[in-house]
Design a protein around this motif. Structure first.
Motif, PDB file in Angstrom:
ATOM      1  N   PHE A  31      -0.321  -0.796  -4.926  1.00 43.92           N
ATOM      2  CA  PHE A  31      -1.300  -0.028  -5.021  1.00 43.92           C
ATOM      3  C   PHE A  31      -0.509   1.587  -4.606  1.00 43.92           C
ATOM      4  CE2 PHE A  31      -3.865   3.014  -2.319  1.00 43.92           C
ATOM      5  CZ  PHE A  31      -4.925   3.320  -3.195  1.00 43.92           C
ATOM      6  N   ASP A  32      -0.792   2.575  -5.379  1.00 48.96           N
ATOM      7  CA  ASP A  32      -0.277   3.877  -5.042  1.00 48.96           C
ATOM      8  C   ASP A  32      -1.337   4.907  -5.777  1.00 48.96           C
ATOM      9  OD1 ASP A  32       2.382   4.846  -3.805  1.00 48.96           O
ATOM     10  OD2 ASP A  32       1.719   6.412  -5.244  1.00 48.96           O
ATOM     11  N   TYR A  33      -1.336   6.271  -5.310  1.00 46.71           N
ATOM     12  CA  TYR A  33      -1.839   7.143  -5.955  1.00 46.71           C
ATOM     13  C   TYR A  33      -1.262   7.607  -7.209  1.00 46.71           C
ATOM     14  CZ  TYR A  33      -4.086  11.575  -6.780  1.00 46.71           C
ATOM     15  OH  TYR A  33      -4.967  12.575  -7.504  1.00 46.71           O
ATOM     16  N   VAL A  74       0.656  -1.212   0.078  1.00 47.53           N
ATOM     17  CA  VAL A  74       0.186  -0.019   0.073  1.00 47.53           C
ATOM     18  C   VAL A  74       0.813   1.224   0.024  1.00 47.53           C
ATOM     19  CG1 VAL A  74      -1.733   1.309   1.293  1.00 47.53           C
ATOM     20  CG2 VAL A  74      -1.746  -1.295   1.242  1.00 47.53           C
ATOM     21  N   ALA A  75       0.582   2.113  -0.873  1.00 47.95           N
ATOM     22  CA  ALA A  75       1.405   3.531  -1.051  1.00 47.95           C
ATOM     23  C   ALA A  75       2.833   2.749  -1.374  1.00 47.95           C
ATOM     24  CB  ALA A  75       1.532   4.293   0.075  1.00 47.95           C
ATOM     25  N   GLY A  76       2.976   1.855  -2.203  1.00 52.96           N
ATOM     26  CA  GLY A  76       4.058   1.036  -2.582  1.00 52.96           C
ATOM     27  C   GLY A  76       4.940   1.868  -3.567  1.00 52.96           C
ATOM     28  N   GLY A  90      -5.375   4.593  -6.902  1.00 53.01           N
ATOM     29  CA  GLY A  90      -6.056   4.894  -6.396  1.00 53.01           C
ATOM     30  C   GLY A  90      -6.010   5.971  -4.965  1.00 53.01           C
ATOM     31  N   ASP A  91      -6.702   6.192  -4.166  1.00 52.67           N
ATOM     32  CA  ASP A  91      -6.560   7.054  -3.080  1.00 52.67           C
ATOM     33  C   ASP A  91      -6.859   6.169  -1.707  1.00 52.67           C
ATOM     34  OD1 ASP A  91      -6.511   8.794  -1.258  1.00 52.67           O
ATOM     35  OD2 ASP A  91      -8.017  10.022  -1.761  1.00 52.67           O
ATOM     36  N   ILE A  92      -5.887   6.348  -1.031  1.00 54.34           N
ATOM     37  CA  ILE A  92      -5.703   5.452   0.267  1.00 54.34           C
ATOM     38  C   ILE A  92      -6.915   5.387   1.217  1.00 54.34           C
ATOM     39  CG2 ILE A  92      -4.718   7.009   1.823  1.00 54.34           C
ATOM     40  CD1 ILE A  92      -2.970   4.236   2.608  1.00 54.34           C
ATOM     41  N   TYR A  93      -7.670   6.910   1.006  1.00 55.22           N
ATOM     42  CA  TYR A  93      -8.591   6.949   1.628  1.00 55.22           C
ATOM     43  C   TYR A  93     -10.098   6.128   1.472  1.00 55.22           C
ATOM     44  CZ  TYR A  93      -6.134  10.755   4.425  1.00 55.22           C
ATOM     45  OH  TYR A  93      -5.301  11.296   5.035  1.00 55.22           O
ATOM     46  N   MET A 146       2.757  -1.123   4.440  1.00 54.68           N
ATOM     47  CA  MET A 146       2.383   0.269   4.089  1.00 54.68           C
ATOM     48  C   MET A 146       3.948   0.952   4.795  1.00 54.68           C
ATOM     49  SD  MET A 146      -0.405   3.135   4.493  1.00 54.68           S
ATOM     50  CE  MET A 146       0.043   3.472   6.270  1.00 54.68           C
ATOM     51  N   ILE A 147       4.752   1.457   3.848  1.00 61.16           N
ATOM     52  CA  ILE A 147       5.971   1.781   4.452  1.00 61.16           C
ATOM     53  C   ILE A 147       6.374   3.089   4.101  1.00 61.16           C
ATOM     54  CG2 ILE A 147       8.532   1.342   4.465  1.00 61.16           C
ATOM     55  CD1 ILE A 147       6.911  -1.286   5.147  1.00 61.16           C
ATOM     56  N   ARG A 148       6.710   3.952   5.041  1.00 64.84           N
ATOM     57  CA  ARG A 148       7.241   5.269   4.616  1.00 64.84           C
ATOM     58  C   ARG A 148       5.918   6.290   4.147  1.00 64.84           C
ATOM     59  NH1 ARG A 148      12.608   6.824   4.483  1.00 64.84           N
ATOM     60  NH2 ARG A 148      13.973   5.181   5.398  1.00 64.84           N
ATOM     61  N   GLY A 150       7.686   0.550  -6.224  1.00 65.27           N
ATOM     62  CA  GLY A 150       7.874  -1.035  -5.786  1.00 65.27           C
ATOM     63  C   GLY A 150       9.278  -1.140  -5.326  1.00 65.27           C
ATOM     64  N   ARG A 151       9.838  -0.137  -4.653  1.00 58.80           N
ATOM     65  CA  ARG A 151      11.195  -0.071  -4.251  1.00 58.80           C
ATOM     66  C   ARG A 151      11.705  -1.519  -3.341  1.00 58.80           C
ATOM     67  NH1 ARG A 151      13.819   1.829   1.034  1.00 58.80           N
ATOM     68  NH2 ARG A 151      11.685   2.208   1.723  1.00 58.80           N
ATOM     69  N   LEU A 152      10.652  -1.975  -2.819  1.00 57.45           N
ATOM     70  CA  LEU A 152      10.887  -2.806  -1.543  1.00 57.45           C
ATOM     71  C   LEU A 152      10.505  -4.228  -2.342  1.00 57.45           C
ATOM     72  CD1 LEU A 152      10.112  -0.892   1.182  1.00 57.45           C
ATOM     73  CD2 LEU A 152      12.137  -1.474   0.831  1.00 57.45           C
TER      74      LEU A 152
HETATM   75  C1  LIG Z   1       7.601   8.129   0.711  1.00 62.88           C
HETATM   76  S1  LIG Z   1       6.627   7.176  -0.802  1.00 62.88           S
HETATM   77  C2  LIG Z   1       7.085   5.689  -0.031  1.00 62.88           C
HETATM   78  C3  LIG Z   1       6.921   4.832  -1.132  1.00 62.88           C
HETATM   79  C4  LIG Z   1       7.378   3.263  -0.903  1.00 62.88           C
HETATM   80  N1  LIG Z   1       6.465   2.687   0.327  1.00 62.88           N
HETATM   81  C5  LIG Z   1       8.704   3.279  -0.320  1.00 62.88           C
HETATM   82  O1  LIG Z   1       8.883   3.016   0.850  1.00 62.88           O
HETATM   83  O2  LIG Z   1       9.642   3.353  -1.268  1.00 62.88           O
HETATM   84  C6  LIG Z   1       5.249   7.663  -0.011  1.00 62.88           C
HETATM   85  C7  LIG Z   1       3.977   7.220  -1.298  1.00 62.88           C
HETATM   86  O3  LIG Z   1       2.721   7.684  -0.809  1.00 62.88           O
HETATM   87  C8  LIG Z   1       2.098   7.726  -1.910  1.00 62.88           C
HETATM   88  N2  LIG Z   1       0.904   8.409  -1.328  1.00 62.88           N
HETATM   89  C9  LIG Z   1       0.605   9.539  -1.054  1.00 62.88           C
HETATM   90  N3  LIG Z   1      -0.728   9.924  -0.716  1.00 62.88           N
HETATM   91  C10 LIG Z   1      -1.319   9.106  -1.245  1.00 62.88           C
HETATM   92  C11 LIG Z   1      -2.722   8.499  -1.288  1.00 62.88           C
HETATM   93  N4  LIG Z   1      -3.935   9.530  -0.629  1.00 62.88           N
HETATM   94  N5  LIG Z   1      -3.340   7.519  -1.441  1.00 62.88           N
HETATM   95  C12 LIG Z   1      -2.338   6.460  -2.146  1.00 62.88           C
HETATM   96  N6  LIG Z   1      -1.033   6.614  -2.289  1.00 62.88           N
HETATM   97  C13 LIG Z   1      -0.563   7.986  -1.681  1.00 62.88           C
HETATM   98  C14 LIG Z   1       2.944   8.456  -2.704  1.00 62.88           C
HETATM   99  O4  LIG Z   1       2.368   8.531  -4.081  1.00 62.88           O
HETATM  100  C15 LIG Z   1       4.318   7.551  -2.585  1.00 62.88           C
HETATM  101  O5  LIG Z   1       4.390   6.706  -3.445  1.00 62.88           O
END
Ligand SMILES: C[S@@+](CC[C@H](N)C(=O)[O-])C[C@H]1O[C@@H](n2cnc3c(N)ncnc32)[C@H](O)[C@@H]1O
Length: 249
Positions: free
Chosen positions: A72-74, A50-52, A95-98, A112-114, A55-57
């Motif tokens: 999954f990411d925005y 989630v918010a991946g 999509g949006d996490i909300y 869900m990381i960082r 796909g770094r990881l």
């Molecule tokens: C700091 S990056 C971390 C990415 C990944 N998890 C990593 O550790 O490399 C934060 C991520 O959150 C995503 N993001 C921010 N707001 C979001 C939202 N409302 N819905 C989905 N993803 C979102 C951003 O697009 C971004 O890819």
């Protein structure tokens, strides 16, 4: 709250190059990987990063034989990058996490990381994650910690007026001038409990994230020290990143 307020838009930000490759963050990247390798379940059906981002990881979950892996990411541009890098090994969903586009209870494991530092309504995000997770599922969530050793020292030495001991969430400013949230351990754990999670395991991560230590200790040495500290500091929640493995009540 407008969409602009709730999404940290990475669409025009070269996160991979600027933040990771040019940012000299090998230690932080490897500390994340070490924690994830210690927390993800050995087996799962559907797994979602989630918010991946790009796909770094992905190396940490693609080797586990999960039946289906979703990033999954925005940001559509980061997801395109994930596809270029990982091909058919991953399915990407934008999509949006909300408002997560997954059926309730349909996900066996997620991480869900960082990302928590971006979300103004962390309770809603946590509720969404709990909703999509299956009853026996596992969630691995990294949280930006407010109560670190460094923040405590700065506060006690009066170099910062951000109180790391208080329950409230602190808002810093990130590059995009949007909210950048750090959480008290007690607060975030209350959030998780309210969503119906129980804490299964905790790790304190990136414990040696410091400009000074970066200058004097090679990455290899910092990682050798980091490895046991992830366990030793966990009960104290001392590191800048706290990793939680959560199950459902
Ligand atoms: C700091 S990056 C971390 C990415 C990944 N998890 C990593 O550790 O490399 C934060 C991520 O959150 C995503 N993001 C921010 N707001 C979001 C939202 N409302 N819905 C989905 N993803 C979102 C951003 O697009 C971004 O890819």
């Amino acid at each position: 709250m407008t969409n602009d307020d709730i999404v940290s838009d990475y669409t025009n930000y070269d996160y991979k190059k600027i933040f990771w490759e040019d940012g000299d963050r090998e230690y932080e990247d490897k500390a994340d990987r070490l924690a994830i390798s210690r927390l993800l379940p050995a087996k799962a059906g559907v797994f979602v990063d989630v918010a991946g981002g790009y796909g770094r990881l992905a190396d940490e979950y693609l080797n586990r034989g999960y039946t289906k892996v979703v990033v999954f990411d925005y940001s559509a541009t980061l997801l395109e990058q994930a596809k270029e890098l990982r091909g058919d090994a991953v399915t990407t969903v934008q999509g949006d996490i909300y408002d997560l586009p997954f059926e309730a209870g349909s996900v066996d494991a997620l991480m869900m990381i960082r990302a928590t530092h971006h979300f103004a309504d962390i309770q809603k995000v946590s509720d969404q994650l709990a909703k999509i997770l299956s009853p026996q599922g596992t969630a691995v969530i990294e949280v930006a910690n407010k109560r670190t050793v460094v923040k405590m020292a700065r506060y006690l030495l009066r170099k910062s007026d951000v109180n790391p001991f208080s329950y409230d969430t602190v808002t810093l400013k990130d590059l995009n001038d949007k909210g950048f949230f750090n959480y008290s351990p007690k607060y975030i754990e209350d959030v998780f409990h309210k969503s119906g999670f129980v804490i299964d395991k905790v790790l304190s991560v990136s414990n040696l994230r410091s400009g000074f230590l970066k200058k004097i200790l090679p990455v290899k040495v910092r990682l050798a020290i980091e490895s046991p500290l992830q366990f030793v500091f966990a009960p104290l929640r001392f590191g800048p990143s706290t990793y939680y493995r959560l199950k459902k009540k």
